[in-house]
Every structure is written in C-alpha cells, then in structure tokens.
Design an enzyme around this catalytic site. Structure first.
Site, PDB file in Angstrom:
ATOM      1  N   GLU A 110       0.853  -1.161  -0.056  1.00  0.00           N
ATOM      2  CA  GLU A 110      -0.003  -0.081  -0.105  1.00  0.00           C
ATOM      3  C   GLU A 110       1.036   1.281  -0.084  1.00  0.00           C
ATOM      4  O   GLU A 110       1.427   1.632   0.999  1.00  0.00           O
ATOM      5  CB  GLU A 110      -0.963   0.232   1.141  1.00  0.00           C
ATOM      6  CG  GLU A 110      -1.910   1.388   1.490  1.00  0.00           C
ATOM      7  CD  GLU A 110      -2.363   1.454   2.685  1.00  0.00           C
ATOM      8  OE1 GLU A 110      -2.815   0.540   3.456  1.00  0.00           O
ATOM      9  OE2 GLU A 110      -2.282   2.682   3.202  1.00  0.00           O
ATOM     10  N   ARG A 122       0.970  10.146   0.232  1.00  0.00           N
ATOM     11  CA  ARG A 122       1.205  11.473   1.331  1.00  0.00           C
ATOM     12  C   ARG A 122       2.481  12.155   0.879  1.00  0.00           C
ATOM     13  O   ARG A 122       2.926  13.074   1.744  1.00  0.00           O
ATOM     14  CB  ARG A 122       1.529  10.897   2.630  1.00  0.00           C
ATOM     15  CG  ARG A 122       0.254   9.972   3.076  1.00  0.00           C
ATOM     16  CD  ARG A 122       0.483   9.341   4.580  1.00  0.00           C
ATOM     17  NE  ARG A 122      -0.382   8.242   4.787  1.00  0.00           N
ATOM     18  CZ  ARG A 122      -0.297   7.658   5.950  1.00  0.00           C
ATOM     19  NH1 ARG A 122       0.736   7.880   6.867  1.00  0.00           N
ATOM     20  NH2 ARG A 122      -1.133   6.623   6.127  1.00  0.00           N
ATOM     21  N   LYS A 153     -10.958  -1.641   5.287  1.00  0.00           N
ATOM     22  CA  LYS A 153      -9.863  -1.498   6.220  1.00  0.00           C
ATOM     23  C   LYS A 153     -10.243  -0.964   7.565  1.00  0.00           C
ATOM     24  O   LYS A 153     -11.302  -0.210   7.596  1.00  0.00           O
ATOM     25  CB  LYS A 153      -8.828  -0.347   5.425  1.00  0.00           C
ATOM     26  CG  LYS A 153      -7.759  -0.321   6.330  1.00  0.00           C
ATOM     27  CD  LYS A 153      -6.593   0.475   5.544  1.00  0.00           C
ATOM     28  CE  LYS A 153      -7.032   1.965   5.349  1.00  0.00           C
ATOM     29  NZ  LYS A 153      -5.866   2.536   4.610  1.00  0.00           N
TER      30      LYS A 153
HETATM   31  O1  LIG Z   1      -0.741   4.000   6.683  1.00  0.00           O
HETATM   32  C1  LIG Z   1      -1.365   3.849   7.371  1.00  0.00           C
HETATM   33  C2  LIG Z   1      -0.968   3.897   8.783  1.00  0.00           C
HETATM   34  O2  LIG Z   1      -0.556   5.067   9.027  1.00  0.00           O
HETATM   35  C3  LIG Z   1      -0.075   2.666   9.122  1.00  0.00           C
HETATM   36  O3  LIG Z   1      -0.098   2.416  10.595  1.00  0.00           O
HETATM   37  P1  LIG Z   1       1.159   2.022  11.153  1.00  0.00           P
HETATM   38  O4  LIG Z   1       2.176   3.094  10.856  1.00  0.00           O
HETATM   39  O5  LIG Z   1       0.800   1.807  12.538  1.00  0.00           O
HETATM   40  O6  LIG Z   1       1.461   0.636  10.748  1.00  0.00           O
HETATM   41  C1  LIG Z   2      -4.532   4.877   6.798  1.00  0.00           C
HETATM   42  C2  LIG Z   2      -4.077   4.258   5.531  1.00  0.00           C
HETATM   43  O1  LIG Z   2      -3.851   3.209   5.550  1.00  0.00           O
HETATM   44  C3  LIG Z   2      -4.204   5.150   4.533  1.00  0.00           C
HETATM   45  O2  LIG Z   2      -3.541   6.466   4.743  1.00  0.00           O
HETATM   46  O3  LIG Z   2      -4.770   4.822   3.406  1.00  0.00           O
END
Ligand SMILES: O=C[C@H](O)COP(=O)(O)O
Ligand SMILES: CC(=O)C(=O)O
Length: 219
Positions: free
Chosen positions: A46, A50, A134
């Site tokens: 994924e 960002r 999700k």
């Molecule tokens: O991208 C989604 C979340 O920020 C990922 O969470 P995490 O850093 O705790 O795995």
């Molecule tokens: C939180 C996550 O996984 C996203 O930014 O899509």
C-alpha cells in the site's frame, strides 16, 4: 457497482497475508524497496499518497517490479483516482470512508477498500457495495475487541477486514488468526530509518519475518 476485489486478487492478498505500507519521499527508492520486500516474501503493498513522489514511485514499481501487487493508500479525494489508475494502481484504500471517492473508484474499475472504525462506517461501506474493508486505526481504536464487536452484526454479509494502525511483528499472528481478518497491513516493514540508510537488507529481514508469521497461521 463493484468495488469488490476480484477473486484472484483477493486470494493473492489472503495468500500474502501482509500488505506493506510504504511512505516514499524519493522515487528512486521505489524499485529497490519493492525488490527488498519481494526478496523477503512480501508481494503486496500500500503505497501511500502522502508525498509528492508517490505516483512516480508507483509507476516505477509497476514498470520494473510486476511481481508486486501495487495498492495505493491515503486516497482521499476523487481527483486522485484517475492519476493513480493511469500510473497502474491495482487497488486502493483510504483512512476513512468518502462515498464520492468510493463511487469514483468503482467507475474507474479500481478495487477499493475504504477505512472503517464504527458500525455506521461499515453500514455506509456495505451500502456502497464494499465487503473488503480497512479497519483503521486498528490498535488505537480498541484492537481486536473493537473489531470483533463492530464486525458481529455484519459477518453474515461477508464483510472482512485488513487491520492497519499499530499492527506489527508482535501482534501480527494474533491479528491474522482473527476470522474477520483476511490480511494485515503496516509500516513496520519499511521504517523511515531503513529508507534513509537505504538499508534494503533490513527491509528484506523484516519482510521474511512477517512472511514466516503469516505462513505459520493455519488457513
Ligand atoms: O498508513 C497507514 C497507517 O499510518 C499505518 O499505521 P502504522 O504505521 O501503525 O502501521
Ligand atoms: C491509513 C491508511 O492506510 C491510508 O492512509 O490509506
């Protein structure tokens, strides 16, 4: 309209069990990072929208690392859908649930898993035709106790989850053992310091560790 994941893609994600969340600042890291994950047995990602480098990074991975299942995260506006589809996104996810974004992804034929955290979120997602969701932020919102509670009224609809947020090597096996979970996701495989040092060996080690955990969970 469908935002369901095609059966072959769903089987692939289930088999992989682990979706690596990537935040890429330098697009030149994309290919070596994807190859390092693959070397450790993680073949689903994924890549989060960002950073300014995200779409270019996606395009490079799709061109040079076709073995990687390339998902895109942080898809939070309708105008992001066409560019990520053009760059080769194979599925997309979001932190929350924006019906306009889900509908646009459906129109584009892009499998989409919106983020949910409450029963109302789940009902809105089901209304939109989504069944792969999700669960975010997984640990801060209450972990498996929360997921098991909010999932119960909808399990008969075939709703299943990818928990994300606070998932890591310490709790991966437990999350993967949850019947409502079809894969887990997280950024622990590719910490910022690994990218800064271009320490692809450590990324491969973390991926192999996650692969071993996923493989240890009986189907
Ligand atoms: O991208 C989604 C979340 O920020 C990922 O969470 P995490 O850093 O705790 O795995
Ligand atoms: C939180 C996550 O996984 C996203 O930014 O899509």
């Amino acid at each position: 309209m469908e935002s369901q994941f095609p059966p072959d893609m769903l089987q692939r994600i289930e088999r992989s069990g682990v979706i690596s969340v990537l935040i890429i600042d330098d697009a030149s890291d994309a290919v070596p990072l994807a190859k390092a994950l693959l070397a450790g047995g993680v073949d689903a990602m994924e890549l989060t929208l960002r950073t300014d480098a995200a779409v270019d990074a996606l395009r490079r991975i799709r061109d040079e690392v076709p073995e990687m299942l390339a998902g895109i995260g942080t898809v939070i506006s309708v105008d992001q859908i066409d560019p990520i589809v053009a760059a080769g996104a194979q599925f997309a996810v979001s932190p929350g649930l924006n019906p306009q974004v889900v509908r646009k992804a459906q129109q584009a034929g892009l499998p989409f898993a919106p983020g949910v955290m409450t029963p109302s979120d789940i009902e809105a997602a089901v209304e939109l035709g989504c069944r792969e969701l999700k669960f975010f932020p997984a640990e801060p919102s209450g972990g498996q106790t929360m997921l098991n509670s909010i999932r119960a009224p909808y399990a008969h609809l075939g709703v299943r989850f990818v928990p994300l947020g606070g998932v890591n090597e310490k709790n991966a096996a437990s999350w993967l053992s949850n019947p409502g979970v079809f894969a887990i996701g997280g950024s622990w495989l590719t910490p910022k310091e690994c990218l800064q040092k271009k320490d692809w060996t450590e990324v491969t080690r973390r991926a192999a560790e996650a692969r071993a955990i996923a493989d240890s969970i009986s189907p």
